[in-house]
Design an enzyme around this catalytic site. Structure first.
Site, PDB file in Angstrom:
ATOM      1  N   GLU A  49       5.492   5.112   5.925  1.00 58.55           N
ATOM      2  CA  GLU A  49       5.600   4.279   7.129  1.00 58.55           C
ATOM      3  C   GLU A  49       6.944   4.456   7.827  1.00 58.55           C
ATOM      4  OE1 GLU A  49       4.479   3.139   4.218  1.00 58.55           O
ATOM      5  OE2 GLU A  49       2.545   2.141   4.546  1.00 58.55           O
ATOM      6  N   PHE A 111      -1.070 -11.377  -2.198  1.00 54.73           N
ATOM      7  CA  PHE A 111      -0.957  -9.947  -2.426  1.00 54.73           C
ATOM      8  C   PHE A 111      -0.581  -9.237  -1.121  1.00 54.73           C
ATOM      9  CE2 PHE A 111      -2.923  -5.660  -2.586  1.00 54.73           C
ATOM     10  CZ  PHE A 111      -2.083  -5.130  -3.558  1.00 54.73           C
ATOM     11  N   GLN A 112       0.429  -8.432  -1.181  1.00 53.88           N
ATOM     12  CA  GLN A 112       0.956  -7.682  -0.033  1.00 53.88           C
ATOM     13  C   GLN A 112       1.344  -8.581   1.139  1.00 53.88           C
ATOM     14  OE1 GLN A 112      -1.530  -4.172   0.762  1.00 53.88           O
ATOM     15  NE2 GLN A 112      -0.315  -3.055  -0.742  1.00 53.88           N
ATOM     16  N   LYS A 161      -5.204 -10.701   9.142  1.00 49.38           N
ATOM     17  CA  LYS A 161      -6.494 -10.007   9.103  1.00 49.38           C
ATOM     18  C   LYS A 161      -7.599 -10.820   9.768  1.00 49.38           C
ATOM     19  CE  LYS A 161      -9.667  -7.531   6.086  1.00 49.38           C
ATOM     20  NZ  LYS A 161     -10.116  -7.297   4.710  1.00 49.38           N
ATOM     21  N   MET A 469      29.175  15.197   4.998  1.00 52.74           N
ATOM     22  CA  MET A 469      30.118  14.280   5.629  1.00 52.74           C
ATOM     23  C   MET A 469      30.777  13.386   4.578  1.00 52.74           C
ATOM     24  SD  MET A 469      31.469  13.776   8.523  1.00 52.74           S
ATOM     25  CE  MET A 469      30.603  13.925  10.086  1.00 52.74           C
TER      26      MET A 469
END
Lengths: 553, 170
Positions: A49, A111-112, A161, A469
């Protein structure tokens, strides 16, 4: 007519002109993915993602349109966070859409479940959780309006949802209702007059131009203004491409790794016209000595930037493009004089340079050759580190939106997924990601995406076996104690081939050009592993906290 | 120096978190924050007392303006305004001290809002200074519980900070 929430979302996105979404499916966004199946909107499946957010960001920077990314709830949403923060710091129009658990499970550590609106509060211009499916269309419209107008920025829409499955009436979105949101346009007349007369009076003017010039499409006005005033122009990292590097008035970049002549000019100017910039500490360094004898005029669309970091004598709130037009109406042409001569002497005396070797590859040389091979017409993205600064210094950018890099957040792993987004947005153009061996490994999985969608992005890895760097700072400020900055890499050629891309390893400087030509000619994604001089440093350099006219190297 | 800001915001969920979060992450000091809805149920009014010099105040105001839910901000510190706080104070009393507490309440024009066998609860409104003074006067009795609302404020005379909300047409 009745539609599911997910369908309303897609219709509202289509109404905003969205043709591409970068995303990754998961449990609670399945209704949206299912609706996507029957939509004309193109979806690019990234491999992470974070890649989706950076790709949407790269797409936005290259095209000027809002980039859109989509992720599921919980870890999907939190994986977007770095990409959203990156877009926020660089004022990139981005609309991030996340799924959320059903409304009845909210707040129960389901959940999630992640409080993504709470998490992204400090890194979005605004965000929404949709609680009523009837609001969905209006929220999408508002989100795009907010992301793309005023000072652009990321906006997040979190959709539970049950909202994406609910059936609602939808006949297009209603009128905007944002009573507290009034992005400024023109600058106040009296301040513009003050600025114009200060510009006419000044003997040693310098224009300091930033990302606001590119974002507002003010590059023509900037060029005209510079020429009328015979004023030299230095750009920030974000402003690169906003003024042509090959113009006689160009000073290149200023600040920590800016050119000596840009930093000297800013330090000695009597007037600094700051256009669409935010006086970042990488530019100003020691703030008390930054343009200390200059009258400072600052033009920005965000009033909160005026006076945030430095005192400003003439603060002008407005769209940079409009304010520059206002100024141009009030100015008469000036002839170059002793100041311009002095600057030209500095440019001759302190040019950017490096020692070419016929044994080892110098990274600067690779970047110069990328310029030669592409005729300066490529879109360049970068990761973050030494290679990023060399990419800023050694490629001549003449067009806006041709240099795409993570400025404010300094996100390693940005360049490659951003290049994918750029290539999607500009399918007919040559795209190069200039990378380091450390940075490329932060989102190297996106090779899968590039191959999957036949995106012929070119990745040029400046492989020095170090986090370059970090090593440079350790060399200069930590007595050469290279704590954890040495890094081994996989065989990038085999890795590219394993994904179905092309790979080349280049160790001899005489091979640079031919490999670059092969890469440009190839219709596949190409990864080039340039084995470069290990301990090459980026110069000039201003040590943190020092005045910018005190440079190392 | 303390500044009093009157801030009109859209009455959206999360608006308090946005405002409070902005103060903490930008390092601004909130002295008090009182919030409630206005005559228009879609709009809430926050009275924010913030500590800082002129530069800080300018940044606070500008950063607040960037929040999409913020409609209007007025720094009323230097304008004629009326400000009030409400306090509820519960004081333990016995036969000897009850009368004395009631006399103090009288002096401060505080009301007795609860009269128990062992406690008195007083309600008072006024400026922060008056409330501080009442608190000091009651401290010797041993305050059991004290709750203040934080300051709310309104401009004097014909001036007002209400925003007229009109739906913006496309």
């Amino acid at each position: 007519m009745k539609y599911k929430g997910a369908e309303v979302l897609l219709k509202a996105l289509e109404a905003e002109g969205v043709d591409t979404i970068f995303g990754y499916p998961g449990g609670v966004v399945l209704p949206i993915y299912d609706a996507l199946y029957d939509s004309d909107i193109n979806h690019i499946l990234t491999r992470h993602e974070q890649g989706a957010a950076h790709a949407a960001d790269g797409y936005a920077r290259a095209t000027g349109k809002a980039g859109v990314c989509l992720a599921t709830s919980g870890p999907g949403a939190t994986n977007l966070v770095t990409g959203i923060a990156n877009a926020y710091m660089d004022s990139v129009p981005l609309v991030a859409i996340t799924g959320q658990v059903v409304t009845s499970l909210l707040g129960r550590d389901s959940f999630q479940e992640a409080d993504i609106t709470g998490i992204t509060l400090p890194i979005t211009k605004h965000n929404y959780m949709v609680k009523d499916p009837n609001d969905l269309g209006d929220i999408v419209k508002e989100a795009f309006h907010l992301a793309t107008t005023g000072r652009p920025g990321p906006v997040l829409i979190d959709i539970p949802k049950d909202i994406s499955t609910a059936e609602v009436d939808y006949q297009g979105s209603g009128p905007l209702n944002l009573p507290g949101y009034k992005p400024p346009t023109a600058g106040a007349e009296d301040l513009v007059n003050q600025a114009a007369s200060a510009l006419m009076r000044s003997e040693r003017p310098v224009i300091y131009a930033g990302g606001g010039v590119v974002a507002s499409g003010a590059h023509q006005e900037l060029k005209q203004l510079a020429e009328v005033l015979a004023a030299p122009v230095t750009t920030t990292l974000m402003g690169i491409g906003g003024f042509p590097d090959d113009h006689p008035l160009s000073l290149g970049m200023l600040g920590m790794h800016g050119t000596r002549y840009a930093n000297y000019a800013v330090s000695e100017c009597d007037l600094l016209l700051a256009v669409g910039v935010r006086f970042d500490d990488r530019v100003t360094s020691k703030i008390e000595s930054f343009a200390k004898d200059a009258t400072i005029i600052h033009i920005d669309i965000d009033p909160a930037e005026l006076g945030k970091n430095v005192r400003v004598d003439v603060p002008i709130v407005g769209n940079v493009s409009i304010v520059l037009k206002q100024l141009l109406e009030r100015l008469a042409a000036k002839l170059p004089g002793a100041w311009q001569e002095k600057i030209n002497r500095w440019k001759k005396e302190y040019p950017l340079n490096y020692q070419v070797s016929d044994v080892t590859i110098k990274p600067q040389q690779v970047i110069s050759e990328i310029y030669n091979v592409t005729g300066g017409n490529a879109r360049i993205t970068t990761e973050v580190g030494q290679h990023q600064m060399w990419a800023a210094q050694y490629y001549n950018y003449t067009k806006p939106r041709s240099f795409i890099s993570s400025g404010g957040l300094g996100t390693m792993g940005y360049g490659f997924p951003a290049a994918i987004g750029v290539q999607v947005g500009c399918p007919d153009e040559v795209v190069f990601d200039i990378a380091g061996d450390g940075s490329i490994q932060m989102n190297i999985q996106e090779l899968g995406t590039a191959v999957n969608y036949d995106l012929p992005v070119n990745v040029a890895v400046m492989n020095n076996g170090y986090l370059g760097m970090v090593r440079q700072w350790q060399e200069l400020f930590y007595n050469r104690r290279y704590s954890q900055s040495e890094m081994t890499s996989p065989d990038f050629v085999k890795l590219a081939e394993a994904y179905g891309a092309e790979g080349y390893r280049v160790e001899d400087p005489t091979d640079i050009r031919s490999v670059l030509e092969q890469a440009v000619a190839s219709s596949k994604p190409v990864m080039m592993d340039f084995v470069v001089e290990q301990e090459e440093n980026v110069v000039p350099m201003v040590a943190p906290g020092e005045p910018i006219n005190k440079m190392l190297g | 120096m303390l500044h009093t800001l009157a801030v009109l915001v859209e009455n959206n969920p999360g608006v308090l978190a946005r405002v409070a979060g902005l103060f903490s992450r930008r390092g601004f000091n909130i002295d008090s924050l009182a919030v409630g809805r206005t005559d228009n149920p879609a709009i809430s009014r926050m009275t924010i007392v913030v500590e800082g010099d002129d530069h800080t105040l300018e940044q606070v105001t500008k950063q607040l303006h960037k929040l999409v839910d913020v409609i209007k901000i007025n720094d009323v510190t230097n304008e004629p305004h009326v400000d009030r706080e409400l306090v509820l104070i519960k004081v333990p009393v016995d036969r000897a001290s009850r009368l004395e507490v009631m006399q103090i309440a009288d002096v401060f024009r505080a009301k007795v809002v609860d009269y128990g066998p062992k406690t008195l609860t007083l309600e008072a409104t006024g400026t922060g200074e008056k409330i501080d003074a009442l608190e000091e006067a009651l401290r010797p009795f041993g305050i059991k519980e004290l709750v203040r609302t934080g300051k709310i404020s309104i401009l004097r005379g014909a001036k007002y900070t209400t925003a007229n909300i009109t739906k913006e047409e496309e």
